[in-house]
Design a protein around this motif. Structure first.
Motif, mmCIF file in Angstrom:
data_model
loop_
_atom_site.group_PDB
_atom_site.id
_atom_site.type_symbol
_atom_site.label_atom_id
_atom_site.label_comp_id
_atom_site.label_asym_id
_atom_site.label_seq_id
_atom_site.Cartn_x
_atom_site.Cartn_y
_atom_site.Cartn_z
ATOM 1 N N THR A 16 -32.960 -46.431 18.450
ATOM 2 C CA THR A 16 -32.103 -46.642 17.283
ATOM 3 C C THR A 16 -30.762 -47.265 17.645
ATOM 4 O OG1 THR A 16 -31.227 -44.373 17.437
ATOM 5 C CG2 THR A 16 -33.169 -44.721 16.044
ATOM 6 N N SER A 41 -40.144 -40.078 13.631
ATOM 7 C CA SER A 41 -39.590 -40.703 12.429
ATOM 8 C C SER A 41 -39.477 -39.718 11.272
ATOM 9 C CB SER A 41 -40.464 -41.893 12.010
ATOM 10 O OG SER A 41 -41.793 -41.465 11.742
ATOM 11 N N THR A 66 -33.998 -37.749 6.491
ATOM 12 C CA THR A 66 -35.447 -37.861 6.597
ATOM 13 C C THR A 66 -36.103 -36.719 5.834
ATOM 14 O OG1 THR A 66 -35.362 -36.646 8.680
ATOM 15 C CG2 THR A 66 -35.390 -39.035 8.812
#
Length: 427
Positions: free
Chosen positions: A406, A369, A241
């Protein structure tokens, strides 16, 4: 005859409150009361049980089986602990484990903790504590470290005490506990999300002040360096990420400030309340700033008040949030945006006179996120049986229902066996 112990306990407790009001409280009161078969609560205690453990009060009659009252010259008290667990999970357990001492073996035995400690009670002003502990990791490596090693100056003028060295900081409630003091097989989600896979620790000084109030009102300020965490990284798997969540933890050898405020009030001999707030501030592993804030609450009820035995109930909760900036992994020319996480837990324990303890735990950790952190919810019913009154041997069964945005639903079942040897530790 039954009223006499109650009268003595009430008198001792009143004297203790009076001493606090005069800022002359001795933090060894818990240890002394145990040796007198009295049950007192201390905010300096790291004992997990809702009641502190009894001692026989006669140093020359040391119990070598449990380690109670075993000492060198009635000043240095040894401790030893072993925690091991066997169980299974619906996925690779290392994907679910979050703490350094959590179970990691799926369909196998995990050696969670081996610990050897010394508590020194030298005089009314000087105490010390040192503990060497370690766990076996997924590669079968055992890497023990000195988790704590501090000298404590107590009964200082004005109601102060000072701890110097490596300490588990007084941040909330759970952070001060070593694995043998855990109420559950594994560490709370929120503690690992906010503070790392081990307890928040500093190498430096921690000053404590007991305010001259009718109840226990304790302020703690720690200033020190965050110790190196080599060999202790065991965080949850994260996606690739923009921001690396692990970088938000306090940096090795960087200056760290920890502030804690805890209040303990006894409504009467049977009902006790504990509440407070905490904060920690320091540079993180990216060189930016991380701030962590927490609030904690606890309610305890004991059927027999300050007398031994009887049923008990304890409700405990902590909530934490943080704010941090870390390096942008995608565009290093871009100024990183501030990130924030939240987590909390609620733990309830009900104890029976036959040394059986029934528990239920609920936990939540928010997702992010930008950092690849999943939103996670976990519910854990548990059952613990203590083999003796001194609680030096215990058997624990625990089931985890784990839900992540997830991974979806996961399940785990654990059977833990723990041995403890020795009396109360210096905290």
């Amino acid at each position: 005859m039954r009223k006499l112990p109650l009268l003595i306990a009430a008198t001792l407790f009143s004297l203790r409150l009076s001493a606090q009001a005069q800022t002359q409280t001795s933090t060894s009161a818990q240890f002394d009361s145990q040796r007198q078969q009295q049950y007192q609560y201390s905010t300096f205690s790291a004992m997990s049980a809702p009641v502190v453990l009894p001692m026989d009060g006669k140093v020359d009659k040391a119990d070598w089986l449990t380690g109670m009252d075993v000492s060198l010259w009635d000043k240095i008290f040894p401790h030893a602990h072993l925690d091991t667990v066997y169980g299974t999970s619906s996925v690779d357990q290392e994907e679910l484990a979050v703490g350094h001492h959590d179970p990691i073996r799926r369909d196998g035995v995990t050696l969670q903790n081996i610990e050897f400690s010394l508590s020194g009670r030298l005089d009314k002003h000087n105490e010390f504590f040192v503990t060497l502990a370690g766990a076996v990791d997924g590669d079968d490596h055992f890497d023990p470290i000195f988790e704590e090693a501090f000298w404590k100056f107590k009964n200082l003028p004005g109601g102060f005490e000072l701890r110097l060295g490596r300490v588990y900081n007084r941040f909330g409630i759970q952070n001060t506990y070593h694995p043998h003091g855990f109420d559950w097989v594994d560490q709370y989600l929120v503690n690992t999300r906010m503070l790392g896979d081990d307890s928040l620790t500093t190498l430096g000084a921690e000053l404590t002040w007991l305010a001259p109030l009718p109840w226990t009102s304790q302020f703690d300020l720690a200033i020190g360096r965050a110790p190196s965490h080599d060999g202790h990284h065991h965080h949850e798997d994260e996606e690739e990420t923009r921001y690396a969540a692990d970088e938000s933890y306090f940096g090795d050898d960087d200056l760290l400030y920890v502030l804690n405020w805890t209040n303990v009030m006894n409504y009467n001999d049977f009902h006790q309340f504990r509440a407070g707030m905490s904060g920690a501030w320091g540079d993180n592993l990216s060189g930016y700033r991380t701030s962590v804030y927490g609030a904690h609450f606890e309610y305890q009820w004991r059927e027999n008040g300050f007398e031994s035995g009887g049923r008990y109930f304890r409700l405990r909760s902590e909530a934490m949030t943080n704010r941090f900036r870390v390096e942008d992994e995608i565009d290093d020319t871009r100024s990183p945006e501030a990130q924030q996480d939240f987590g909390c837990y609620l733990s309830a324990l009900y104890g029976l006179p036959n040394n059986l303890e029934i528990g239920l735990r609920g936990e939540f950790a928010s997702g992010n996120s930008e950092t690849g952190r999943d939103s996670r919810f976990r519910v854990s019913p548990g059952l613990t049986w203590y083999a003796n009154q001194a609680r030096t041997m215990r058997f624990r069964l625990q089931y985890n229902y784990d839900n992540s945005n997830t991974r979806g639903e996961d399940h785990a079942v654990w059977a833990q066996f723990s041995l403890a040897w020795g009396g109360p530790e210096v905290r």
